[in-house]
Motif scaffolding. Structure first.
Motif, mmCIF file in Angstrom:
data_model
loop_
_atom_site.group_PDB
_atom_site.id
_atom_site.type_symbol
_atom_site.label_atom_id
_atom_site.label_comp_id
_atom_site.label_asym_id
_atom_site.label_seq_id
_atom_site.Cartn_x
_atom_site.Cartn_y
_atom_site.Cartn_z
ATOM 1 N N THR A 15 0.871 -1.404 0.121
ATOM 2 C CA THR A 15 -0.005 0.007 -0.083
ATOM 3 C C THR A 15 0.957 1.258 0.042
ATOM 4 O O THR A 15 1.908 1.312 0.781
ATOM 5 N N LEU A 16 0.580 2.121 -1.017
ATOM 6 C CA LEU A 16 1.526 3.373 -1.087
ATOM 7 C C LEU A 16 0.321 4.539 -0.735
ATOM 8 O O LEU A 16 -0.552 4.638 -1.164
ATOM 9 N N ALA A 17 1.201 5.566 0.160
ATOM 10 C CA ALA A 17 0.268 6.753 0.247
ATOM 11 C C ALA A 17 1.279 7.874 0.013
ATOM 12 O O ALA A 17 2.362 7.873 0.586
ATOM 13 N N GLU A 18 0.622 9.163 -0.499
ATOM 14 C CA GLU A 18 1.342 10.413 -0.809
ATOM 15 C C GLU A 18 0.949 11.014 0.588
ATOM 16 O O GLU A 18 -0.263 11.624 0.428
ATOM 17 N N VAL A 19 1.743 11.246 1.587
ATOM 18 C CA VAL A 19 1.350 11.935 2.872
ATOM 19 C C VAL A 19 1.474 13.558 2.789
ATOM 20 O O VAL A 19 0.827 14.204 3.542
ATOM 21 N N SER A 20 2.368 13.759 1.959
ATOM 22 C CA SER A 20 2.291 15.357 1.481
ATOM 23 C C SER A 20 2.854 15.293 0.054
ATOM 24 O O SER A 20 3.143 14.285 -0.385
ATOM 25 N N PHE A 21 2.681 16.594 -0.346
ATOM 26 C CA PHE A 21 3.218 16.680 -1.995
ATOM 27 C C PHE A 21 4.638 16.313 -2.063
ATOM 28 O O PHE A 21 5.387 16.737 -1.211
ATOM 29 N N GLY A 22 4.732 15.020 -2.920
ATOM 30 C CA GLY A 22 6.034 14.473 -3.029
ATOM 31 C C GLY A 22 6.650 13.916 -2.207
ATOM 32 O O GLY A 22 7.891 13.544 -2.261
ATOM 33 N N LYS A 23 5.757 13.306 -1.165
ATOM 34 C CA LYS A 23 6.612 12.551 -0.071
ATOM 35 C C LYS A 23 5.626 11.220 0.086
ATOM 36 O O LYS A 23 4.460 11.120 0.469
ATOM 37 N N TRP A 24 6.127 9.969 -0.571
ATOM 38 C CA TRP A 24 5.640 8.832 -0.523
ATOM 39 C C TRP A 24 5.972 7.922 0.721
ATOM 40 O O TRP A 24 7.344 7.774 1.021
ATOM 41 N N GLU A 25 5.012 7.330 1.289
ATOM 42 C CA GLU A 25 5.168 6.229 2.316
ATOM 43 C C GLU A 25 4.738 4.818 1.890
ATOM 44 O O GLU A 25 3.833 4.809 0.959
ATOM 45 N N ALA A 37 5.278 -1.429 8.010
ATOM 46 C CA ALA A 37 5.590 0.009 7.481
ATOM 47 C C ALA A 37 6.861 0.520 7.542
ATOM 48 O O ALA A 37 7.462 0.378 8.201
ATOM 49 N N GLN A 38 7.155 1.662 6.549
ATOM 50 C CA GLN A 38 8.234 2.396 6.681
ATOM 51 C C GLN A 38 7.739 3.881 6.769
ATOM 52 O O GLN A 38 7.493 4.641 5.713
ATOM 53 N N PRO A 39 7.213 4.305 8.039
ATOM 54 C CA PRO A 39 6.978 5.527 8.191
ATOM 55 C C PRO A 39 8.134 6.555 7.949
ATOM 56 O O PRO A 39 9.044 6.486 8.259
ATOM 57 N N ASN A 40 7.700 7.838 7.737
ATOM 58 C CA ASN A 40 8.530 9.098 7.476
ATOM 59 C C ASN A 40 9.533 8.551 6.256
ATOM 60 O O ASN A 40 10.731 9.096 6.369
ATOM 61 N N ALA A 41 9.081 7.817 5.349
ATOM 62 C CA ALA A 41 10.139 7.435 4.238
ATOM 63 C C ALA A 41 10.275 8.623 3.383
ATOM 64 O O ALA A 41 11.641 8.847 2.888
ATOM 65 N N GLY A 42 9.355 9.250 3.124
ATOM 66 C CA GLY A 42 9.509 10.571 2.299
ATOM 67 C C GLY A 42 10.140 10.371 0.937
ATOM 68 O O GLY A 42 10.950 11.099 0.635
ATOM 69 N N LEU A 43 9.802 9.274 0.411
ATOM 70 C CA LEU A 43 10.483 9.048 -1.143
ATOM 71 C C LEU A 43 9.543 9.715 -2.141
ATOM 72 O O LEU A 43 8.621 10.322 -2.002
ATOM 73 N N PRO A 44 10.512 10.483 -2.975
ATOM 74 C CA PRO A 44 9.836 11.451 -4.048
ATOM 75 C C PRO A 44 8.879 11.291 -4.876
ATOM 76 O O PRO A 44 8.117 11.867 -5.419
ATOM 77 N N THR A 45 9.047 9.643 -5.310
ATOM 78 C CA THR A 45 7.946 9.264 -6.191
ATOM 79 C C THR A 45 7.117 7.856 -5.840
ATOM 80 O O THR A 45 7.949 7.119 -4.917
#
Length: 83
Positions: A15-25, A37-45
């Motif tokens: 399951t993928l979620a964009e938590v803020s613009f350009g920050k994916w967890e 889960a990997q919280p606070n991953a902040g991956l760009p895409t």
């Protein structure tokens, strides 16, 4: 958004979620029994988040498979050899 696949006879649902613009967890479930889960991953895409989750799930399955195989082999060792 979710993706699913099978790896070493294990069903993985990512399951993928964009938590803020350009920050994916991401998070994933294995055979609907365990969730990671990997919280606070902040991956760009989304693609990088999916690749990271897939790598993590496969590594966990492989590690668990090796541990299970080692435990099964140890349980088959005759007691005289184990002592």
């Amino acid at each position: 958004m979710g993706e699913s696949f099978f790896y070493q006879h294990c069903h993985v649902v990512v399951t993928l979620a964009e938590v803020s613009f350009g920050k994916w967890e991401w998070s994933y479930a294995l055979d609907a029994h365990a969730s990671f889960a990997q919280p606070n991953a902040g991956l760009p895409t989304r693609e990088l988040a999916l690749a990271d989750a897939t790598r993590a799930a496969r590594a966990r399955i492989a590690r668990t498979s090796r541990l299970r195989t080692a435990a099964e082999a140890a349980s088959r060792t005759p007691l005289a050899q184990a002592a």
